[in-house]
Design a protein around this motif. Sequence first.
Motif, short mmCIF file in Angstrom:
data_model
loop_
_atom_site.label_atom_id
_atom_site.label_comp_id
_atom_site.label_asym_id
_atom_site.label_seq_id
_atom_site.Cartn_x
_atom_site.Cartn_y
_atom_site.Cartn_z
N LEU A 52 -8.61 -15.94 -9.58
CA LEU A 52 -8.83 -17.20 -8.96
C LEU A 52 -7.67 -17.57 -8.10
N MET A 53 -8.06 -18.04 -6.91
CA MET A 53 -7.50 -18.18 -5.54
C MET A 53 -7.37 -19.75 -5.12
N ASP A 54 -6.37 -20.16 -5.23
CA ASP A 54 -6.11 -21.46 -4.42
C ASP A 54 -6.31 -21.30 -2.90
N ILE A 55 -6.80 -22.43 -2.42
CA ILE A 55 -7.02 -22.36 -1.01
C ILE A 55 -5.88 -22.44 -0.05
N ARG A 56 -5.38 -23.53 -0.33
CA ARG A 56 -4.02 -24.18 0.51
C ARG A 56 -2.55 -23.82 -0.37
N MET A 57 -1.93 -22.76 0.12
CA MET A 57 -0.75 -22.38 -0.29
C MET A 57 0.17 -22.00 1.07
N PRO A 58 1.60 -22.30 0.81
CA PRO A 58 2.29 -21.56 1.90
C PRO A 58 2.54 -20.08 2.00
N VAL A 59 3.39 -19.73 2.96
CA VAL A 59 3.21 -18.49 3.46
C VAL A 59 2.00 -17.68 4.13
N THR A 64 -6.83 -16.27 4.04
CA THR A 64 -6.31 -15.40 4.55
C THR A 64 -6.29 -14.15 3.63
N ALA A 65 -5.87 -14.58 2.50
CA ALA A 65 -5.57 -13.57 1.43
C ALA A 65 -7.05 -12.95 1.04
N THR A 66 -8.21 -13.97 0.98
CA THR A 66 -9.34 -13.27 0.44
C THR A 66 -9.84 -12.44 1.51
N ALA A 67 -9.68 -12.72 2.76
CA ALA A 67 -10.21 -11.95 3.86
C ALA A 67 -9.75 -10.50 3.62
N LYS A 71 -11.51 -6.58 2.22
CA LYS A 71 -11.62 -5.14 2.96
C LYS A 71 -11.64 -4.06 1.99
N LEU A 72 -11.09 -4.42 0.95
CA LEU A 72 -10.94 -3.31 -0.23
C LEU A 72 -11.98 -2.57 -0.61
N PRO A 73 -12.05 -1.34 -0.76
CA PRO A 73 -13.48 -0.63 -1.29
C PRO A 73 -13.70 -0.97 -2.62
N GLN A 74 -12.82 -1.44 -3.56
CA GLN A 74 -13.17 -2.27 -5.03
C GLN A 74 -12.57 -3.53 -4.84
N ALA A 75 -13.01 -4.23 -4.36
CA ALA A 75 -12.30 -5.78 -4.09
C ALA A 75 -12.82 -6.42 -5.58
N PRO A 76 -11.87 -7.37 -6.01
CA PRO A 76 -12.06 -7.94 -7.12
C PRO A 76 -13.08 -9.16 -6.81
N HIS A 77 -13.66 -9.68 -7.81
CA HIS A 77 -14.53 -11.11 -7.74
C HIS A 77 -13.41 -11.97 -7.56
N ILE A 78 -13.68 -12.93 -6.54
CA ILE A 78 -12.57 -13.90 -5.93
C ILE A 78 -13.39 -15.25 -6.09
N ALA A 89 -13.03 -24.79 4.13
CA ALA A 89 -12.54 -23.52 3.77
C ALA A 89 -13.00 -22.81 2.83
N ALA A 90 -13.76 -23.32 1.72
CA ALA A 90 -14.28 -22.93 0.53
C ALA A 90 -15.86 -22.28 1.18
N ALA A 91 -16.42 -22.79 2.11
CA ALA A 91 -17.30 -22.47 2.79
C ALA A 91 -17.32 -21.21 3.54
N ARG A 92 -16.03 -21.06 4.15
CA ARG A 92 -15.72 -20.10 4.94
C ARG A 92 -15.52 -18.76 4.11
N ALA A 93 -14.68 -19.05 2.87
CA ALA A 93 -14.22 -17.90 1.87
C ALA A 93 -15.59 -17.26 1.27
N ILE A 94 -16.79 -18.18 1.02
CA ILE A 94 -17.87 -17.69 0.56
C ILE A 94 -18.62 -16.89 1.58
N GLN A 95 -18.53 -17.38 2.98
CA GLN A 95 -19.13 -16.60 3.92
C GLN A 95 -18.39 -15.28 4.17
N GLN A 96 -17.27 -15.03 3.87
CA GLN A 96 -16.51 -13.93 3.81
C GLN A 96 -16.95 -12.88 2.60
N GLY A 97 -17.53 -13.51 1.54
CA GLY A 97 -17.70 -12.75 0.43
C GLY A 97 -17.14 -13.15 -0.81
#
Length: 211
Positions: A52-59, A64-67, A71-78, A89-97
């Motif tokens: 469960l990934m928040d979109i807007r976070m510091p650091v 970016t973290a989702t992207a 890339k991992l061979p066994q990526a978790p469901h995000i 940003a949510a739309a872009r994350a969905i486009q990424q997978g």
Amino acid sequence: MIRIVLVDDQALFRAGVRMLVSSQPDMDVVGEAGDGREALEVIGRTCPDVVLMDIRMPVMDGLTATAELLKLPQAPHIVMLTTFDLDEAAARAIQQGASGFLLKDAEPEFLLAAIRTVVSGASVIAASATRELFAHFTTETTPVPAEFSDLTDREREIFELAARGLSNSEIAAREYLSEATVKTHISRILAKLALRDRVQLVVFAFEHGLV
């Protein structure tokens, strides 16, 4: 047991979600993180099924973290967490997978159902919500891939209806088919187009100007 990692910069929000999730006999929170960079370390160490990934976070933000995770061979469901209905940003994350997005004020029962849904391989938001999201943010289209020509006439009809946000039952009623038949057609369409789920089908349709 469904293994879950919570990623959000608000400790109070994480605590609330942890209490909810931990109350379920088939779920376990195996890690938490307050930013994207910490999330990559925690996820690499705990190997969760769902993040469960928040979109807007510091650091490092959630996008970016989702992207990086995808890339991992066994990526978790995000599943992206956002406070906005129409979030670019949510739309872009969905486009990424990513598997979809949830509003942070979603009902607890919906959050739990969403976690179980993504583990089964499906998306966690209605295709109609995805359609609205991409209709709002998609301004450029790309050429239709050659694979689309592999769809039969019937599959193209069902593809269009699914891309417009109709559920399997609605498609079945409109096309005078059983829901099982519609489900079979959807599965074949996803396989031919190398798409993971209905969310990706809607993204594909908008990216290629098919709706």
